[in-house]
Structures are given as structure tokens and as C-alpha cells.
Enzyme design. Structure first.
Site, PDB file in Angstrom:
ATOM      1  N   TYR A 186      47.555  39.617  39.134  1.00 59.57           N
ATOM      2  CA  TYR A 186      48.561  40.619  38.818  1.00 59.57           C
ATOM      3  C   TYR A 186      49.120  41.216  40.113  1.00 59.57           C
ATOM      4  CZ  TYR A 186      46.768  39.755  34.173  1.00 59.57           C
ATOM      5  OH  TYR A 186      46.390  39.131  33.010  1.00 59.57           O
ATOM      6  N   GLY A 328      31.364  41.343  29.668  1.00 59.16           N
ATOM      7  CA  GLY A 328      32.647  41.189  29.016  1.00 59.16           C
ATOM      8  C   GLY A 328      32.559  40.561  27.647  1.00 59.16           C
TER       9      GLY A 328
END
Length: 362
Positions: A186, A328
Site C-alpha cells: 500500500y 490472523g
């Protein structure tokens, strides 16, 4: 009596303490169904249940600092003061069950405007959604997505301020931890990597120049959040020749700590499609490298990457690879994983919610 577990020992972070060393890693759920960035009742239930499940620190998924910075239209956001109230409800739910609450503030850069990565939608990287304007350090497209526009100096200034304002709103909502998303291809990661940043101004060229955008954001966010915990998530390697490697990330980590960062959350990849040697704990050696690099400071390092058992997490800690472990995908389907792990590693009734004590595993 079972032996003391390092995983389930309290962990100090700046001016607060987490009840254990288990973090819920930020994972996008693409559930802002009104496409307005507001947290919903679903988000409150999702994160609150992980707090009941025993995580010590819960980091809310990537939350955009501007509408155009969303990964998908259904991402959370903190670009508007009106979004504070819904986040505050979520944070209160997490706090009520004894966990610290953080939020990951982010801008997706050239990977913005994709489809939500949910069953029933087009693959996220099969194209940029119509009407979405992409920005990046350089006009280099991510494979399959539109070509971004190169950010000019004024736009960079505006984005630094957007991160600071999003952080201010996060603190107004009551969070304990603000995590700046500098990983996974990103915008911030795009500035850091020479594969996506070919600028020739003060934000490109040398390693120091390529990290300038991140350093400015860290300084602005630190000023905005006061004494709250400041975390940065990094991709330690691009897994691609000519990209970021662990040595470069260690130098970045040292610079971040010098600018007031308390926690380094070490992941990898995401800048470009790459051949990644995925396996149990595959990113922990990268966390260990960063931990060695900042060993002379008070900074903590969080390791992550296919950690699927309490024993695996405990080993990462006792061998000194990291100071905390983020979970996660396991937590997507098992919000009570910490309670199960505690039952094997320590006295389960010391972490089990009082309402659940009759369910302690035999």
C-alpha cells in the site's frame, strides 16, 4: 500447577499494559456495507468476541485516512469526525472485555479501489473500480490495476495531515494503539520500495529519501496521539530481486524508533506478485532481525505469519524472536483460540471469563 507461560504474561507498552502477548492482527472484513466508512454493529460484535476470546491487544482492520485511500468501497474509514461515534462503540466493547484496542490507519495507494475480497465478488485485483483515481509515489501500476498518478509535494503534505487527523479521531474514539500501515504494497510501502518509487526528488532515490514520507507521517501521528502507543507495520521484504530486504527494513526500524515508534509489527510481501516461501512461522525470522536491530531501545516487536498453535507462539517468544505474537486467519474461525491455548500452556481459569468457567477444557 502448569508452568508460567510467556505468551500469557502481561506486556507493558509505553503507558499501558496488555494482559498477554497475543495480538489480533488487522484483517479486512469489507463490512462497511453503506460504503461510508462507519463501523457497524457487525464490527462491534466481531471485535468484541475476540476480546472475550482472550486476545490481549486487538488491532482493528485497515481503516482509510481518506475515501480514495480505501482498498475497497466497503473499508472502514476515519476521514470524517462523524465516524468517531461508531468507532467509539467498537472500542468500548473491546475494553469491556479486558483487551487493549488499536486501529490500523492506512492509504492503499495504487492498490485502492478494488473489489471487496469476499466470496461472491470479483477477484480483488482483476481491475480498479470505475471512477476511482489512484495515486502513488510514481506512475507505476500494480499488475491488473489502473496506472496511478504521481503525487506532487502538495498532495504529499495533505496525506501526511490526513494520517494525523485519522490518528486524532482514533484517539477521540478511545483507542490505546494507533498502527500506521506501512506494509503489503500500500501507499507507504510503495514509497519505501525502489521497485515502486523511482522519484528523483526528496522522496525518492536514496533509502533515506524513500522513507521520508513514512517518517513525516510518524512524526505527525506521534504529535496527534500524545502518549498513546504508536505502532508501524512493515513488510520486511518484497520477496523480489531489487526490492526491500530485511537489512533495509532493520535500518528503517531503527529510524522509526528514533522518531518515537513504540512497536514494530513485522510482516512481508504485497508490493508485487512474488514467489513467497509460505509455511508455519515463515515471517518470524524477519521479526527476529528487526528485534536485534532495535535491541538497545524500549521498542517491542510483534511477529506474525501462519502461527496456528499456542506452542508455536510460545516458542517464538521464549527463543527471543519477538516480544508479542499476532494471530490472523486462525482467529477468523476461532475467536476463542487464546482460551484454548491457555488451557494447554497455563491455568485456564486464570484467563477464562467468569461466565465460561464451566467450559474449561478437560
Amino acid at each position: 500447577m502448569k508452568p508460567m507461560s510467556m505468551l500469557f504474561s502481561p506486556t507493558p507498552f509505553r503507558n499501558t499494559t496488555a494482559r498477554n502477548r497475543l495480538w489480533l492482527a488487522p484483517m479486512c472484513t469489507y463490512s462497511a456495507v453503506q460504503e461510508d466508512g462507519h463501523a457497524t454493529d457487525w464490527h462491534t460484535l466481531h471485535y468484541g468476541s475476540r476480546a472475550v476470546g482472550g486476545f490481549g491487544t486487538i488491532v482493528v482492520e485497515a481503516t482509510a485516512v481518506s475515501p480514495e485511500g480505501r482498498i475497497s468501497p466497503r473499508d472502514l474509514g476515519l476521514w470524517d469526525d462523524r465516524q468517531i461515534e461508531s468507532f467509539s462503540k467498537l472500542v468500548k466493547a473491546v475494553h469491556a472485555e479486558g483487551a487493549l484496542c488499536g486501529v490500523q490507519i492506512a492509504h492503499a495507494g495504487r492498490k485502492a479501489g478494488t473489489s471487496p475480497a469476499l466470496r461472491g465478488y470479483a477477484h480483488a485485483f482483476e481491475g480498479t473500480q470505475d471512477g476511482w483515481t489512484l495515486v502513488a509515489p510514481s506512475p507505476i501500476a500494480f499488475p491488473g490495476l489502473d496506472k496511478p498518478s504521481e503525487l506532487d509535494a502538495a498532495s504529499i503534505d495533505a496525506l501526511v495531515e490526513a494520517f494525523a487527523q485519522a490518528a486524532r479521531r482514533a484517539v477521540a474514539a478511545g483507542v490505546d494503539v494507533v498502527e500506521v500501515h506501512g506494509a503489503h504494497g500500500y501507499l507507504i510501502h510503495e514509497f519505501l520500495s525502489p521497485l515502486s518509487n523511482v522519484r528523483t526528488d526528496e522522496y525518492g532515490g536514496s533509502e533515506e529519501n524513500r522513507r521520508r514520507f513514512l517518517i513525516r507521517i510518524v512524526d505527525a501521528v506521534r504529535s496527534a496521539i500524545g502518549d498513546k502507543v504508536l505502532c508501524v507495520r512493515l513488510s520486511a521484504t518484497d520477496w523480489t530481486e531489487g526490492g526491500i530486504d530485511s537489512e533495509a527494513t532493520c535500518r528503517t526500524a531503527e529510524a522509526l524508533v528514533a522518531h518515537g515508534v513504540d512497536v514494530l509489527h513485522v510482516s512481508s510481501g504485497g508490493l508485487l506478485p512474488a514467489s513467497i516461501p509460505v509455511g508455519p512461522g515463515y515471517q518470524l525470522p524477519l521479526a527476529a532481525d528487526v528485534k536485534r536491530a532495535v535491541s538497545g531501545s524500549q521498542a517491542k516487536v510483534v511477529g506474525v505469519g501462519l502461527i496456528s498453535s499456542g506452542e508455536q507462539a510460545e516458542q517464538a517468544l521464549v527463543t527471543g524472536r519477538c516480544d508479542a505474537v499476532a494471530i490472523g486467519r486462525v482467529a477468523l474461525t476461532d475467536p476463542y483460540a487464546p482460551l484454548r491455548w491457555a488451557n494447554r500452556l497455563t491455568d485456564a481459569d486464570s484467563v477464562m471469563p467468569a461466565q465460561y468457567w464451566r467450559g474449561i477444557w478437560a
